[in-house]
Enzyme design. Structure first.
Site, PDB file in Angstrom:
ATOM      1  N   ILE A   6       1.034  -1.216  -0.105  1.00  0.00           N
ATOM      2  CA  ILE A   6       0.099  -0.001  -0.259  1.00  0.00           C
ATOM      3  C   ILE A   6       1.006   1.133   0.131  1.00  0.00           C
ATOM      4  CG2 ILE A   6      -1.939   1.257   1.275  1.00  0.00           C
ATOM      5  CD1 ILE A   6      -2.597  -1.328   2.480  1.00  0.00           C
ATOM      6  N   PRO A   7       1.113   1.667  -1.162  1.00  0.00           N
ATOM      7  CA  PRO A   7       2.364   2.762  -1.347  1.00  0.00           C
ATOM      8  C   PRO A   7       2.059   4.209  -0.798  1.00  0.00           C
ATOM      9  CG  PRO A   7       1.012   2.622  -3.522  1.00  0.00           C
ATOM     10  CD  PRO A   7       0.395   1.593  -2.435  1.00  0.00           C
ATOM     11  N   CYS A   8       2.084   4.286   0.658  1.00  0.00           N
ATOM     12  CA  CYS A   8       2.094   5.559   1.152  1.00  0.00           C
ATOM     13  C   CYS A   8       3.338   6.255   0.926  1.00  0.00           C
ATOM     14  CB  CYS A   8       1.833   5.476   2.757  1.00  0.00           C
ATOM     15  SG  CYS A   8       3.025   4.403   3.735  1.00  0.00           S
ATOM     16  N   HIS A   9       4.447   5.712   0.461  1.00  0.00           N
ATOM     17  CA  HIS A   9       5.459   6.447   0.206  1.00  0.00           C
ATOM     18  C   HIS A   9       5.414   7.296  -1.060  1.00  0.00           C
ATOM     19  CE1 HIS A   9       6.025   2.770  -2.046  1.00  0.00           C
ATOM     20  NE2 HIS A   9       6.554   3.342  -2.815  1.00  0.00           N
TER      21      HIS A   9
END
Length: 163
Positions: free
Chosen positions: A128-131
């Site tokens: 889950i690419p919160c970056h």
């Protein structure tokens, strides 16, 4: 007879030394419930197929051969947090979005701080690419794994986006 203990799911915990540092992978055997930076606080449990598959896909990601993950996910959170995490998964590999853009996709452009908090507590990092979420100026702000990890992931994706 009280069987409350039988309701508690067994968790599988695996440590993986990635190019970005140690990752702790947690699943219930059916879905991934956590990926976080650092070594596990709890003992590593016996291997299972799902955790092995997570590591396989992460290795492909770090090698620049995977841009999307195909894993069953079960992040624990509020309905709003789950909505934010769902929107994050729509951000294409190698691209970023602002907190305001994510808030707008969630139905409230003014919810930037709530989006930031949802990002901060994202239990399934990288997948889950919160970056991929940056400040309105385009600068990196906050990352639970540390800004050095965020920069590494964004550079990895930016460098592989033309392949």
């Amino acid at each position: 007879m009280n069987n409350d203990h039988s309701k508690k799911e067994k968790l599988y915990i695996t440590a993986y030394e990635s190019p970005a540092g140690w990752l702790t992978i947690v699943s219930d055997g059916k879905a991934v419930t956590g990926i976080s930076f650092g070594r596990p606080e709890q003992p590593v449990t016996e291997e299972n197929g799902l955790n092995r598959e997570v590591i396989r896909q992460l290795k492909e990601y770090f090698a620049g051969k995977r841009r999307e993950f195909s894993l069953p996910l079960s992040p624990a959170g509020t309905e709003f947090q789950k909505k934010v995490w769902s929107v994050l998964q729509e951000i294409p590999y190698g691209e970023t979005r602002t907190y305001k853009e994510i808030a707008g996709r969630c139905g409230n452009e003014k919810a930037c701080r709530a989006v930031g908090m949802a990002n901060h507590v994202n239990p399934i990092g990288i997948v889950i690419p919160c970056h991929r979420v940056v400040g309105s100026s385009g600068k990196m702000v906050g990352y639970a794994g540390g800004l050095d990890k965020k920069q590494y992931l964004l550079e990895l994706e930016g460098g592989n986006s033309l392949r």
